[in-house]
Design an enzyme around this catalytic site. Structure first.
Site, short mmCIF file in Angstrom:
data_model
loop_
_atom_site.label_atom_id
_atom_site.label_comp_id
_atom_site.label_asym_id
_atom_site.label_seq_id
_atom_site.Cartn_x
_atom_site.Cartn_y
_atom_site.Cartn_z
N ASP A 31 -52.43 -48.51 -29.62
CA ASP A 31 -52.86 -47.19 -30.07
C ASP A 31 -52.41 -47.00 -31.51
OD1 ASP A 31 -53.70 -44.30 -28.71
OD2 ASP A 31 -52.39 -44.11 -30.43
N ASP A 86 -59.18 -45.16 -31.54
CA ASP A 86 -57.89 -45.73 -31.98
C ASP A 86 -57.10 -46.41 -30.86
OD1 ASP A 86 -56.53 -43.62 -30.61
OD2 ASP A 86 -55.01 -43.58 -32.19
N GLU A 87 -57.77 -46.69 -29.76
CA GLU A 87 -57.01 -47.13 -28.59
C GLU A 87 -57.75 -48.18 -27.78
OE1 GLU A 87 -56.04 -43.71 -26.27
OE2 GLU A 87 -55.31 -44.92 -24.60
P1 TTP Z 1 -54.28 -40.01 -30.45
O1 TTP Z 1 -54.09 -41.49 -30.38
O2 TTP Z 1 -54.08 -39.24 -29.22
O3 TTP Z 1 -53.27 -39.41 -31.53
P2 TTP Z 1 -52.87 -39.93 -32.97
O4 TTP Z 1 -53.33 -41.32 -33.20
O5 TTP Z 1 -53.30 -38.94 -33.98
O6 TTP Z 1 -51.28 -39.87 -32.90
P3 TTP Z 1 -50.30 -40.85 -32.12
O7 TTP Z 1 -49.47 -41.50 -33.18
O8 TTP Z 1 -49.50 -39.97 -31.24
O9 TTP Z 1 -51.15 -41.83 -31.37
O10 TTP Z 1 -55.71 -39.69 -30.99
C1 TTP Z 1 -56.38 -40.52 -31.92
C2 TTP Z 1 -57.22 -39.69 -32.86
O11 TTP Z 1 -58.16 -38.91 -32.13
C3 TTP Z 1 -56.41 -38.70 -33.68
O12 TTP Z 1 -55.90 -39.26 -34.88
C4 TTP Z 1 -57.39 -37.59 -33.92
C5 TTP Z 1 -58.33 -37.63 -32.73
N1 TTP Z 1 -58.00 -36.53 -31.81
C6 TTP Z 1 -58.66 -35.33 -31.93
O13 TTP Z 1 -59.52 -35.16 -32.80
N2 TTP Z 1 -58.33 -34.31 -31.07
C7 TTP Z 1 -57.38 -34.43 -30.10
O14 TTP Z 1 -57.10 -33.46 -29.35
C8 TTP Z 1 -56.70 -35.69 -29.98
C9 TTP Z 1 -55.63 -35.88 -28.93
C10 TTP Z 1 -57.05 -36.70 -30.84
MG MG Z 2 -53.07 -42.77 -31.75
MG MG Z 3 -55.23 -42.73 -29.02
#
Ligand code: TTP
Ligand code: MG
Ligand code: MG
Length: 350
Positions: A6, A104-105
């Site tokens: 991720d 992103d995952e």
């Molecule tokens: P995530 O992987 O949940 O979060 P992140 O990458 O920003 O942070 P982390 O370091 O904790 O992994 O989500 C990936 C992307 O998806 C995030 O950058 C933006 C988008 N996103 C939204 O637009 N709305 C949301 O509610 C979430 C959870 C994510």
């Molecule tokens: Mg992330």
């Molecule tokens: Mg994610």
């Protein structure tokens, strides 16, 4: 064995990369805060902004209240999608057996790639390095015997983390985690479980006190899975990406036409667009298919196969035009629709 990857604060990290002056200061990506009057939500924010309690999904007005001096940027989805594609290209180099969960995952199936946890860790470390080298972005990786353990592990050392949880350590590893870390347990399920155990702030180990029957009574089929999950087990399979088999485009004329110039220029344009889309797959094509629908709605397809080659506009047009001209010469009717499709070579598949 499964690897979960991720990206760290993905949208915000990409923005930092594009503009280093956003680094080290609170940065929020999402709706326009309009000096606190804005509607909409936070998409994500960097770790500096998280110190102010800002998080994904929070109302942008609340974020502004918590930190008016943060930098607020609109969502540039086109940019993040492009970066995401590059990242998945890198993942594909490691293995084609992966599941894309979001931009992103991903989960990667390590069976056949790693025989032990040491080798798995090496793969995770190399993958992180490769992504950083190519994209200048950090991610967090978790490795475990199943998807759930791998996912919880990737959260463990975020950002820029790499956590390996060996099979024998899984139960201990998850015991003290909040039940919300189990994928699929949201606030509603949490509430129900808190009612059963008459306790709040439940840890995964607490749920082991609930019988399977009780879980199923309250949560239905999902209860059975949760019964296993809290014991470190997870049967869910990696949903392997099915490769795009073909890419095509068609167009219907405003009016049926027999005008050769119009037909040819439209066909050229279609070939170019299909070539553009096919190039992003970075795989050779082996077949071109042309479709032509005439004014009476009769539709014909013709195709030609060849030694796998790069999907250039020139190749697609040349192969396609030959088929089209033959078809037109035979039918001699006004054309209603034109289509062209390329089929990718799959002989590189295992
Ligand atoms: P995530 O992987 O949940 O979060 P992140 O990458 O920003 O942070 P982390 O370091 O904790 O992994 O989500 C990936 C992307 O998806 C995030 O950058 C933006 C988008 N996103 C939204 O637009 N709305 C949301 O509610 C979430 C959870 C994510
Ligand atoms: Mg992330
Ligand atoms: Mg994610």
């Amino acid at each position: 064995m499964v690897l979960h990857l991720d990206m760290d604060y993905f949208f915000a990290q990409v923005e930092e990369r594009e503009n280093p002056r956003f680094k080290g200061v609170p940065l929020v990506v999402g709706a326009d805060p309009k000096k606190g009057k804005g509607r909409g939500v936070v998409s994500t924010c960097n770790y500096e902004a998280r110190k102010f309690g800002i998080h994904s999904g929070m109302a942008i007005s609340k974020a502004y209240e918590a930190c008016p001096e943060a930098i607020y940027l609109p969502v540039n989805m086109e940019l993040y999608s492009r970066v995401s594609e590059n990242i998945f290209r890198i993942i594909e180099k490691v293995s084609e057996k992966y599941e894309k969960v979001s931009l992103d995952e991903a989960y990667i199936d390590l069976s056949g790639l790693a025989e032990n946890y040491k080798q798995a860790e090496r793969i995770g470390c190399d993958l992180k390095k490769l992504i950083f080298k190519k994209e200048k972005l950090t991610c967090s990786v978790g490795i475990g015997e199943n998807k759930m353990i791998a996912k919880i592990a990737s959260e463990e050392d975020k950002p820029d983390g790499l956590k390996v949880v060996k099979a024998g350590d899984a139960l201990k590893f998850i015991s003290q985690k909040s039940i919300r870390e189990i994928p699929g347990i949201g606030p509603k399920t949490e509430k129900k479980l808190e009612i059963i155990l008459e306790k709040s702030g439940l840890k995964i180990k607490d749920l082991r006190a609930i019988s399977k029957k009780q879980l199923v009574d309250v949560l239905g089929k999902r209860g059975e899975e949760i019964y296993k999950n809290v014991r470190g087990e997870d049967d869910s399979e990696i949903d392997l990406k099915t490769k795009t088999k073909s890419i095509g485009k068609e167009i219907t004329f405003d009016q049926d036409t027999l005008d050769p110039e119009k037909i040819i220029s439209t066909f050229k344009n279609l070939s170019q667009r299909v070539a553009g889309m096919a190039k992003t797959e970075e795989r050779p094509i082996k077949t071109v298919v042309v479709t032509c629908r005439f004014e009476n709605f009769n539709t014909y397809s013709r195709q030609v196969s060849f030694k796998p080659r790069k999907p250039t506009k020139g190749l697609i047009y040349k192969k396609g035009a030959k088929l089209l001209l033959k078809l037109l010469a035979k039918k001699l009717k006004p054309v209603r629709l034109l289509g062209i499709r390329v089929i990718f070579d799959e002989s590189d598949k295992e």
